[in-house]
Design an enzyme around this catalytic site. Structure first.
Site, mmCIF file in Angstrom:
data_model
loop_
_atom_site.group_PDB
_atom_site.id
_atom_site.type_symbol
_atom_site.label_atom_id
_atom_site.label_comp_id
_atom_site.label_asym_id
_atom_site.label_seq_id
_atom_site.Cartn_x
_atom_site.Cartn_y
_atom_site.Cartn_z
ATOM 1 N N PHE A 1 2.052 -0.587 5.283
ATOM 2 C CA PHE A 1 2.721 0.475 4.522
ATOM 3 C C PHE A 1 3.458 1.421 5.472
ATOM 4 O O PHE A 1 2.891 1.911 6.434
ATOM 5 C CB PHE A 1 1.695 1.253 3.695
ATOM 6 C CG PHE A 1 2.280 2.398 2.918
ATOM 7 C CD1 PHE A 1 3.203 2.167 1.894
ATOM 8 C CD2 PHE A 1 1.927 3.711 3.211
ATOM 9 C CE1 PHE A 1 3.748 3.218 1.187
ATOM 10 C CE2 PHE A 1 2.489 4.776 2.500
ATOM 11 C CZ PHE A 1 3.390 4.524 1.483
ATOM 12 N N GLN A 2 4.727 1.639 5.194
ATOM 13 C CA GLN A 2 5.601 2.516 5.990
ATOM 14 C C GLN A 2 5.690 2.076 7.454
ATOM 15 O O GLN A 2 5.824 2.904 8.349
ATOM 16 C CB GLN A 2 5.149 3.982 5.887
ATOM 17 C CG GLN A 2 5.445 4.571 4.513
ATOM 18 C CD GLN A 2 5.292 6.077 4.443
ATOM 19 O OE1 GLN A 2 4.505 6.667 5.178
ATOM 20 N NE2 GLN A 2 6.020 6.698 3.531
ATOM 21 N N GLU B 1 14.738 14.223 7.044
ATOM 22 C CA GLU B 1 14.689 13.941 8.486
ATOM 23 C C GLU B 1 16.083 13.919 9.130
ATOM 24 O O GLU B 1 16.217 14.233 10.314
ATOM 25 C CB GLU B 1 13.966 12.616 8.758
ATOM 26 C CG GLU B 1 12.473 12.659 8.483
ATOM 27 C CD GLU B 1 12.091 12.360 7.039
ATOM 28 O OE1 GLU B 1 10.876 12.339 6.732
ATOM 29 O OE2 GLU B 1 13.016 12.158 6.201
ATOM 30 N N LYS C 1 -0.505 5.752 15.081
ATOM 31 C CA LYS C 1 -1.421 6.773 14.565
ATOM 32 C C LYS C 1 -2.768 6.754 15.276
ATOM 33 O O LYS C 1 -3.345 7.816 15.567
ATOM 34 C CB LYS C 1 -1.608 6.564 13.059
ATOM 35 C CG LYS C 1 -2.431 7.637 12.383
ATOM 36 C CD LYS C 1 -2.492 7.419 10.872
ATOM 37 C CE LYS C 1 -3.253 8.571 10.198
ATOM 38 N NZ LYS C 1 -3.274 8.411 8.722
ATOM 39 N N MET D 1 39.969 14.227 3.981
ATOM 40 C CA MET D 1 40.644 13.425 5.005
ATOM 41 C C MET D 1 40.892 12.007 4.499
ATOM 42 O O MET D 1 41.935 11.407 4.777
ATOM 43 C CB MET D 1 39.814 13.394 6.297
ATOM 44 C CG MET D 1 40.567 12.806 7.474
ATOM 45 S SD MET D 1 42.047 13.742 7.920
ATOM 46 C CE MET D 1 41.380 14.906 9.103
#
Length: 568
Positions: free
Chosen positions: A117-118, A55, A167, A475
């Site tokens: 969940f999630q 993602e 959802k 760097m």
């Protein structure tokens, strides 16, 4: 399904809204909470979904696409880890004023707040790094919310907007309504310019003996290229860019004098320091440019033009603050200001440039990144879109690949996000399919998001990768050398993969370059090849970027190229 007042499920409403906004490409990954949205995508031929591998890649790709096209980039992610993986990309877009709309799935309303969940409170997490965000709790709000999201992301000072949708709302059905107009109380981006301030600015320009235009990202965002050029030419004012302002003014113009800051040209910094007027346009006086703000350009009065009122006077006091987009303000100035010449000032800064040349190449057989950048510039006629990650390679690309054309560099500025180089190049190539995109990468940042090579290969995107492979977090190592007595703690990479074999595993043509003589043939080979190409340049491992002004220091502390080096 094209009309308002039509019965649809929530997922269809989202897609219909995106079509109405002219969206063509979406970058994302499905998962449980957002699955209903994915299942209706095949009904919408106008929406092309690009399946990324992480993602963070979706967010950076949407960002690269937005910078390349000027349109909002769109990313999809599912709830929980899907959304938290977007965070770095959202923060990058926020820091650099990039319009990105992230649409995320959330657990169903009945279990919200139960640690289902999630489940993650992504609106809470992203509140400080979005321009605005939404949690949609009513299916009838979908159309209006998405229209608002795009309006807020792309108007005023652009930025990322997140829309989180449970959802059960994506699955539920309702009547689709997409409003013709919007009324957002409290959100009124400034579209005009205060004529009194324009007049005051003109008076300062008239009096100035040593003026400078300091042009930032706002020039590119507002497409004020012509107005900037007209003002510079009408008043014979030298132009200096910020890093994100690069490619807003032609580098081959006689009034162009590079870019300043921590690793900017020595003469650019000195010009600002010796000026008596800085006209700062679409930039925010970031600490990489100002160093110690109390000692920044103390001889100069400041005209500060920015669309975001909160940026004006935030770090540097402006005698004339102008809250406006760059295009409107500059076109007003061009009309009102008197023609001028600054022959003595131009002579003075040309002497500065001669005495502090910066960017000269050392005469050495070693393979230096600076040499590769110069060769790349020459062989691509300076005409490619350059996408970089963050670190030494970013500075060398900005220093040695000058841009004469508009909007040709895409790089992570404010957030300094390593790993930006691969997915942002993917997004830029999708946005501008007919142009050649070169991703200049460091071996460190490249390894953070190299999984997106799979996405690039799968979608046959002809991105060219040039990895400056020095085996270090370059760097950070440079800072350790200069400020920590060469104590190289955790900056040396021992387990670097063979990038050529790696690219071949993704079915991408790849080359390894270890010698100066191989640089030109490799680049030409990459240009000729129709698909994606990766070149692994094994460069000098302890090369430093110069000039350098240490963090929080001043022009007086600037380190130019060490004099012991033979310069050709």
């Amino acid at each position: 399904i094209t009309m308002n007042d039509k019965l649809m499920n929530g997922s269809q409403m989202v897609c219909e809204s995106l079509v109405r906004e002219g969206v063509e490409h979406i970058f994302g990954i499905p998962g449980g909470a957002i699955l209903p949205l994915y299942q209706v995508l095949p009904e919408y031929e106008k929406l092309k979904h690009i399946l990324v591998r992480h993602e963070q890649g979706a967010a950076h790709a949407a960002d690269g696409y937005a910078r390349a096209t000027g349109k909002a980039g769109v990313a999809f992610a599912t709830s929980g880890p899907g959304t938290t993986n977007l965070v770095t990309g959202i923060a990058t877009a926020q820091m650099d004023s990039v319009p990105v709309v992230a649409i995320t799935g959330q657990v169903g309303r009945p279990v919200l707040g139960t640690d289902a969940f999630q489940e993650t409170d992504i609106t809470g997490i992203t509140l400080p790094i979005t321009k605005h965000n939404y949690l949609v709790m009513d299916i009838n709000d979908i159309g209006e919310t998405i229209k608002e999201a795009f309006h807020i992301a792309t108007s005023g000072r652009p930025g990322p907007v997140l829309v989180d949708i449970p959802k059960d709302i994506l699955q539920g059905s309702g009547v689709f309504n997409y409003p013709e107009t919007l009324n957002i109380p409290g959100y009124k981006p400034n579209t005009s310019v205060n004529q009194k301030q324009i007049k005051r600015a003109c008076e300062l320009i008239k009096k100035a003996k040593r003026p400078v235009l300091l042009a930032g990202h706002g020039i590119k965002i507002s497409k004020a290229y012509d107005e900037l050029l007209q003002l510079a030419e009408k008043c014979q004012i030298p132009v200096i860019n910020t890093l994100l302002g690069l490619s807003s003014f032609p580098a081959n113009h006689f009034l162009y004098y590079g870019w300043p800051g921590m690793h900017g040209m020595a003469y650019s910094n000195l010009i600002l320091d010796q000026s008596d007027l800085i006209i700062a346009v679409g930039m925010r006086f970031d600490d990489r440019i100002t160093g110690n703000p109390d000692k920044f350009a103390t001889n100069a009065k400041k005209i500060h033009i920015d669309i975001d009122a909160s940026e004006v006077g935030k770090i540097i006091h402006a005698e004339v603050p102008i809250v406006s987009d760059a295009k409107t303000a500059l076109s007003n100035l061009v009309q009102s200001v008197e023609e001028k010449t600054h022959v003595e000032w131009i002579k003075q800064i040309d002497r500065l440039k001669n005495n502090h040349p910066s960017l000269a190449l050392r005469d050495t057989e070693k393979l230096l990144p600076q040499f590769i950048m110069k060769e790349l510039h020459e062989l691509t006629n300076g005409d490619s879109i350059i996408v970089t990650g963050v670190g030494q390679h970013q500075m060398w690309a900005a220093q040695h690949y000058p841009f004469n054309d508009k909007n040709k560099i895409i790089t992570s500025g404010g957030a300094g996000a390593m790993g930006y180089e691969v997915p942002a190049a993917l997004g830029a190539q999708v946005g501008r399919p007919n142009e050649m995109v070169w991703s200049i990468a460091g071996d460190g940042g490249f390894q953070m998001t190299m999984s997106e090579l799979a996405t690039i290969s799968e979608n046959k995107l002809p991105v060219k990768f040039a990895i400056m492979n020095n085996g270090f977090l370059g760097m950070v190592r440079q800072w350790q050398e200069l400020f920590y007595e060469k104590s190289y703690v955790s900056t040396s990479y021992k387990g670097i993969p063979d990038f050529v074999k790696l690219a071949e595993a993704f079915d991408i043509y790849a080359l390894k370059v270890t010698d100066k003589t191989q640089v030109k043939p490799a680049i030409l080979d990459a240009i000729k090849h129709e698909g994606p190409v990766l070149i692994d340049f094994i460069v000098e491992s302890e090369e430093n970027v110069y000039p350098m002004i240490p963090s929080g220091a001043t022009v007086q502390d600037m380190m130019e190229e060490p004099s012991s080096q033979e310069v050709k």
